[in-house]
Scaffold this motif. Structure first.
Motif, PDB file in Angstrom:
ATOM      1  N   LEU A   1     -47.738 -33.809   8.233  1.00 58.47           N
ATOM      2  CA  LEU A   1     -48.530 -34.439   7.165  1.00 58.47           C
ATOM      3  C   LEU A   1     -47.580 -34.801   6.020  1.00 58.47           C
ATOM      4  N   THR A   2     -48.002 -35.728   5.170  1.00 60.05           N
ATOM      5  CA  THR A   2     -47.130 -36.075   4.035  1.00 60.05           C
ATOM      6  C   THR A   2     -47.075 -34.885   3.074  1.00 60.05           C
ATOM      7  N   GLU A   3     -46.036 -34.855   2.260  1.00 60.07           N
ATOM      8  CA  GLU A   3     -45.902 -33.780   1.267  1.00 60.07           C
ATOM      9  C   GLU A   3     -47.127 -33.762   0.362  1.00 60.07           C
ATOM     10  N   GLU A   4     -47.605 -34.945   0.037  1.00 57.83           N
ATOM     11  CA  GLU A   4     -48.794 -35.098  -0.805  1.00 57.83           C
ATOM     12  C   GLU A   4     -49.999 -34.394  -0.168  1.00 57.83           C
ATOM     13  N   GLU A   5     -50.189 -34.628   1.112  1.00 55.05           N
ATOM     14  CA  GLU A   5     -51.325 -34.008   1.812  1.00 55.05           C
ATOM     15  C   GLU A   5     -51.171 -32.491   1.885  1.00 55.05           C
ATOM     16  N   LYS A   6     -49.946 -32.027   2.133  1.00 50.14           N
ATOM     17  CA  LYS A   6     -49.733 -30.576   2.281  1.00 50.14           C
ATOM     18  C   LYS A   6     -49.855 -29.841   0.945  1.00 50.14           C
ATOM     19  N   LYS A   7     -49.624 -30.573  -0.123  1.00 46.63           N
ATOM     20  CA  LYS A   7     -49.686 -29.978  -1.459  1.00 46.63           C
ATOM     21  C   LYS A   7     -51.028 -29.287  -1.717  1.00 46.63           C
ATOM     22  N   GLU A   8     -52.048 -29.866  -1.151  1.00 48.07           N
ATOM     23  CA  GLU A   8     -53.392 -29.303  -1.292  1.00 48.07           C
ATOM     24  C   GLU A   8     -53.441 -27.840  -0.826  1.00 48.07           C
ATOM     25  N   PHE A   9     -52.556 -27.473   0.110  1.00 50.08           N
ATOM     26  CA  PHE A   9     -52.596 -26.129   0.696  1.00 50.08           C
ATOM     27  C   PHE A   9     -51.522 -25.201   0.135  1.00 50.08           C
ATOM     28  N   GLU A  10     -50.788 -25.694  -0.837  1.00 54.03           N
ATOM     29  CA  GLU A  10     -49.725 -24.899  -1.457  1.00 54.03           C
ATOM     30  C   GLU A  10     -50.328 -23.645  -2.091  1.00 54.03           C
ATOM     31  N   TRP A  11     -49.607 -22.539  -1.992  1.00 57.51           N
ATOM     32  CA  TRP A  11     -50.202 -21.292  -2.484  1.00 57.51           C
ATOM     33  C   TRP A  11     -49.999 -21.095  -3.977  1.00 57.51           C
ATOM     34  N   LYS A  12     -50.970 -20.353  -4.563  1.00 56.88           N
ATOM     35  CA  LYS A  12     -50.881 -19.988  -5.986  1.00 56.88           C
ATOM     36  C   LYS A  12     -50.736 -18.463  -6.113  1.00 56.88           C
ATOM     37  N   ASN A  13     -51.483 -17.729  -5.286  1.00 55.03           N
ATOM     38  CA  ASN A  13     -51.435 -16.261  -5.322  1.00 55.03           C
ATOM     39  C   ASN A  13     -51.121 -15.724  -3.934  1.00 55.03           C
ATOM     40  N   VAL A  14     -50.451 -14.562  -3.909  1.00 55.39           N
ATOM     41  CA  VAL A  14     -49.998 -14.058  -2.606  1.00 55.39           C
ATOM     42  C   VAL A  14     -51.137 -13.703  -1.652  1.00 55.39           C
ATOM     43  N   LEU A  15     -52.329 -13.469  -2.179  1.00 56.51           N
ATOM     44  CA  LEU A  15     -53.427 -13.143  -1.267  1.00 56.51           C
ATOM     45  C   LEU A  15     -54.311 -14.360  -0.954  1.00 56.51           C
TER      46      LEU A  15
END
Ligand code: OGA
Ligand code: NI
Length: 363
Positions: A118-132
């Motif tokens: 997927l494009t980086e843009e699309e994957k960004k949506e799934f980038e993590w914010k918290n470890v859990l």
């Protein structure tokens, strides 16, 4: 054992902002990449760190899973004793005749390849914010606390007790649900054999660890080709946090296991699973079955993908050594109880470093 030393220590603030930018995949695909950026370069202390091929007399144990469901008690006894030996001598074994269809394994590799494509843009949506977070796309291990990064992108998805899945690519959730369900069943059966091998009732671990609500996390690791593989590291030496980890790969090797004081290369075998015992099996067995150090190295010509499923206790289980394996005199409990999800949160928030997670619960 060799320690990894950062060549170019960087400030945390710089790391945090870089996290927003680069996956290793994007970096590796930039056409002019002939050397790695300094924040991916490790030095290893030179002596004794090179990996070796496994010895013919002492190669990774192979467990024939089909024998675990054998109606012949001798065959079952034999495989239970093979499991005991594998857990004690190696903490790593290969499982054949596991019953998970090849088509399901291939579908999982294809779907995850589609995810990373997927494009980086699309994957960004799934980038993590918290470890859990239940879905975590990221790079390295925990780039917000690391000084030097690993040559690895990853997707981590919690698939049990509650199922999660990224919304892209299309059809992901069906493939993931099917694959993770099959692997969960496999883990549960192996844990029955392992319970017996410890002299416990077959479903001892299942019940004591509340495996009906087991925390299962699928991690896809992507290791793109690296122009200087000798300087970079895919994953550093570490043990896994769960009870049993079940790994498959896309036919490209890179996994190394610490065994007999050496790093042993594990060659990929088509359609087999690699299984290793985790920190929580070490805790519940009071150290009889130790979690084992392993690492991933990278290469300069092929993209490697490993698909790693961690099978742990339920998140709220406070894991302590099994009472039957402990006695007041010779065999005191050497680990104190901690809730699995608290252990996980601490481990994931820190720099990945050997068996440091376990040190927190050692008495
Ligand atoms: C892991 C791991 C090794 C590999 O994800 O915990 O050890 O070969 N991976 O990718
Ligand atoms: Ni691991």
């Amino acid at each position: 054992m060799a320690t990894l030393c950062p060549v170019a220590p960087l400030h945390r603030e710089a790391n945090a902002s870089r996290l927003q930018i680069t996956s290793v995949k994007t970096l590796a695909e930039s056409s002019d990449l002939t050397s790695i950026p300094s924040h991916y370069a490790f030095t290893t202390s030179a002596s004794g760190d090179q990996a070796v091929h496994s010895d013919h007399d002492d190669s990774i144990p192979v467990i024939d899973f089909s024998l675990l469901s054998s109606s012949n008690p001798d065959q079952r006894r034999k495989v239970v004793s093979d499991l005991a030996k594998a857990c004690q001598d190696w903490g790593f074994f290969m499982v054949i005749n596991h019953g998970v269809p090849e088509s399901q394994m291939k579908a999982m590799v294809d779907m995850l390849t589609g995810f990373f494509d997927l494009t980086e843009e699309e994957k960004k949506e799934f980038e993590w914010k918290n470890v859990l977070d239940p879905i975590r796309f990221g790079t390295s291990f925990n780039a917000s606390v690391e000084k030097v990064f690993f040559w690895r992108d990853y997707l981590k998805v919690r698939v049990h007790p509650k199922f999660h899945c990224p919304t892209k690519p299309e059809g992901f959730s069906e493939v993931l649900a099917e694959y993770s369900g099959a692997v969960r069943k496999l883990a549960r059966e192996l844990l029955k054999g392992i319970s017996e091998s410890l002299g416990l009732e077959p479903d001892y671990i299942g019940q004591a660890m509340n495996m009906d609500s087991s925390l299962q996390i699928l991690t896809a690791n992507l290791y793109p080709p690296c122009p200087q593989p000798e300087l970079a590291m895919g994953m550093p030496p570490h043990s896994d946090h769960g009870l049993l980890t079940i790994l498959m790969q896309n036919g490209i090797g890179g996994l190394q296991v610490h065994h007999g004081g050496k790093w042993v290369m594990i060659d990929p075998v088509p359609n087999a699973f690699l299984v290793n015992t985790g920190d929580h099996l070490e805790i519940m067995s009071n150290g009889k079955y130790k979690s084992v150090l392993h690492r991933a190295v990278v290469n300069n010509n092929s993209t490697r993908m490993s698909i790693v499923v961690s099978n742990g206790p339920s998140p709220d289980t406070v894991v302590t050594p099994a009472e039957q394996l402990v006695d007041g005199e010779n065999n005191r409990a050497v680990y104190t109880g901690m809730k699995y999800k608290d252990f996980l949160e601490l481990q994931q928030s820190s720099v990945l470093d050997g068996k440091s997670g376990l040190d927190r619960v050692k008495i």
